[in-house]
Design a protein around this motif. Structure first.
Motif, PDB file in Angstrom:
ATOM      1  N   THR A 168      -3.306   3.465  -0.641  1.00  0.00           N
ATOM      2  CA  THR A 168      -3.856   3.356  -2.010  1.00  0.00           C
ATOM      3  C   THR A 168      -3.468   1.333  -1.892  1.00  0.00           C
ATOM      4  O   THR A 168      -2.542   1.293  -2.049  1.00  0.00           O
ATOM      5  CB  THR A 168      -3.331   4.232  -3.085  1.00  0.00           C
ATOM      6  OG1 THR A 168      -4.101   4.920  -2.637  1.00  0.00           O
ATOM      7  CG2 THR A 168      -4.568   3.956  -4.856  1.00  0.00           C
ATOM      8  N   LYS A 169      -3.982   0.463  -2.830  1.00  0.00           N
ATOM      9  CA  LYS A 169      -3.141  -0.640  -3.070  1.00  0.00           C
ATOM     10  C   LYS A 169      -2.273  -0.056  -4.009  1.00  0.00           C
ATOM     11  O   LYS A 169      -3.146   0.091  -5.543  1.00  0.00           O
ATOM     12  CB  LYS A 169      -4.363  -1.906  -3.104  1.00  0.00           C
ATOM     13  CG  LYS A 169      -3.652  -2.879  -2.978  1.00  0.00           C
ATOM     14  CD  LYS A 169      -4.614  -3.939  -3.378  1.00  0.00           C
ATOM     15  CE  LYS A 169      -5.238  -4.573  -2.190  1.00  0.00           C
ATOM     16  NZ  LYS A 169      -6.171  -5.896  -2.259  1.00  0.00           N
TER      17      LYS A 169
ATOM     18  N   ARG B 206     -10.087  -7.455   5.083  1.00  0.00           N
ATOM     19  CA  ARG B 206     -10.578  -6.025   4.160  1.00  0.00           C
ATOM     20  C   ARG B 206      -9.511  -5.524   4.185  1.00  0.00           C
ATOM     21  O   ARG B 206      -8.111  -5.780   4.880  1.00  0.00           O
ATOM     22  CB  ARG B 206     -11.575  -4.628   4.989  1.00  0.00           C
ATOM     23  CG  ARG B 206     -12.938  -6.097   5.504  1.00  0.00           C
ATOM     24  CD  ARG B 206     -13.751  -4.668   5.776  1.00  0.00           C
ATOM     25  NE  ARG B 206     -15.146  -5.175   6.143  1.00  0.00           N
ATOM     26  CZ  ARG B 206     -15.852  -5.400   7.004  1.00  0.00           C
ATOM     27  NH1 ARG B 206     -15.509  -4.395   7.879  1.00  0.00           N
ATOM     28  NH2 ARG B 206     -16.656  -5.157   7.136  1.00  0.00           N
TER      29      ARG B 206
ATOM     30  N   PRO C 220      -4.433   7.997   4.046  1.00  0.00           N
ATOM     31  CA  PRO C 220      -5.715   7.048   3.108  1.00  0.00           C
ATOM     32  C   PRO C 220      -4.228   6.385   2.078  1.00  0.00           C
ATOM     33  O   PRO C 220      -3.372   7.099   1.800  1.00  0.00           O
ATOM     34  CB  PRO C 220      -6.311   8.185   1.789  1.00  0.00           C
ATOM     35  CG  PRO C 220      -5.715   9.659   1.414  1.00  0.00           C
ATOM     36  CD  PRO C 220      -4.790   9.658   2.977  1.00  0.00           C
TER      37      PRO C 220
ATOM     38  N   ARG D 250      -7.159   0.976   4.690  1.00  0.00           N
ATOM     39  CA  ARG D 250      -8.032   2.643   3.470  1.00  0.00           C
ATOM     40  C   ARG D 250      -7.351   3.098   4.703  1.00  0.00           C
ATOM     41  O   ARG D 250      -6.987   4.037   4.528  1.00  0.00           O
ATOM     42  CB  ARG D 250      -9.135   1.826   4.121  1.00  0.00           C
ATOM     43  CG  ARG D 250     -10.359   0.623   3.435  1.00  0.00           C
ATOM     44  CD  ARG D 250     -11.429   0.905   3.711  1.00  0.00           C
ATOM     45  NE  ARG D 250     -11.736   1.681   2.362  1.00  0.00           N
ATOM     46  CZ  ARG D 250     -12.692   1.641   2.023  1.00  0.00           C
ATOM     47  NH1 ARG D 250     -13.521   1.688   2.987  1.00  0.00           N
ATOM     48  NH2 ARG D 250     -13.277   2.060   0.589  1.00  0.00           N
ATOM     49  N   LYS D 251      -6.186   3.567   5.771  1.00  0.00           N
ATOM     50  CA  LYS D 251      -5.684   4.336   6.708  1.00  0.00           C
ATOM     51  C   LYS D 251      -4.223   3.948   6.837  1.00  0.00           C
ATOM     52  O   LYS D 251      -4.209   3.170   7.633  1.00  0.00           O
ATOM     53  CB  LYS D 251      -6.671   4.308   7.469  1.00  0.00           C
ATOM     54  CG  LYS D 251      -6.714   5.711   7.949  1.00  0.00           C
ATOM     55  CD  LYS D 251      -8.280   5.875   9.194  1.00  0.00           C
ATOM     56  CE  LYS D 251      -8.106   7.479   9.141  1.00  0.00           C
ATOM     57  NZ  LYS D 251      -9.445   8.011  10.211  1.00  0.00           N
TER      58      LYS D 251
ATOM     59  N   CYS E  25       0.570   5.186   0.935  1.00  0.00           N
ATOM     60  CA  CYS E  25      -0.065   6.290   2.101  1.00  0.00           C
ATOM     61  C   CYS E  25      -0.251   7.303   0.573  1.00  0.00           C
ATOM     62  O   CYS E  25       1.091   8.158   0.147  1.00  0.00           O
ATOM     63  CB  CYS E  25       0.344   6.629   2.855  1.00  0.00           C
ATOM     64  SG  CYS E  25       0.148   7.541   3.754  1.00  0.00           S
TER      65      CYS E  25
ATOM     66  N   TYR F 179       0.841  -0.969   0.382  1.00  0.00           N
ATOM     67  CA  TYR F 179       0.533   0.175   0.022  1.00  0.00           C
ATOM     68  C   TYR F 179       0.773   0.983  -0.512  1.00  0.00           C
ATOM     69  O   TYR F 179       2.132   1.069   0.308  1.00  0.00           O
ATOM     70  CB  TYR F 179      -0.752  -0.030   1.366  1.00  0.00           C
ATOM     71  CG  TYR F 179      -2.176  -0.985   1.712  1.00  0.00           C
ATOM     72  CD1 TYR F 179      -3.632  -0.835   0.826  1.00  0.00           C
ATOM     73  CD2 TYR F 179      -1.465  -2.436   2.108  1.00  0.00           C
ATOM     74  CE1 TYR F 179      -3.735  -1.744   0.753  1.00  0.00           C
ATOM     75  CE2 TYR F 179      -2.532  -3.376   1.798  1.00  0.00           C
ATOM     76  CZ  TYR F 179      -3.818  -2.926   1.333  1.00  0.00           C
ATOM     77  OH  TYR F 179      -4.975  -4.505   1.565  1.00  0.00           O
TER      78      TYR F 179
END
Ligand SMILES: [Zn+2]
Length: 66
Positions: free
Chosen positions: A37-38, A24, A35, A27-28, A8, A6
């Motif tokens: 992002t994958k 899941r 936020p 996301r943070k 940031c 991920y």
């Protein structure tokens, strides 16, 4: 367990997380709250690039690069 990468959106730090497919997605960013992002990553590719470990060795082979 697959490793996901991920990035940031706030501090642009890249993190790796081991997750199951059923988990899941993150996301943070827990460090700054930004936020996440994958980042898509090809399976089997070492994140820091192949040869990372070999360049760290002090064998005479690496001396030919310079
Ligand atoms: Zn962050």
């Amino acid at each position: 367990m697959p490793t996901y990468v991920y990035r940031c959106g706030d501090c642009e730090e890249t993190i790796e997380a081991m997750q199951r497919f059923s988990d899941r997605p993150l996301r943070k960013h827990k460090e700054c709250g930004g936020p996440l992002t994958k980042v898509l990553q090809a399976a089997g590719v070492v994140f820091k690039g192949s040869g990372y470990y070999s360049t760290d060795s002090r064998t005479p082979d690496t001396a030919t690069e310079s």
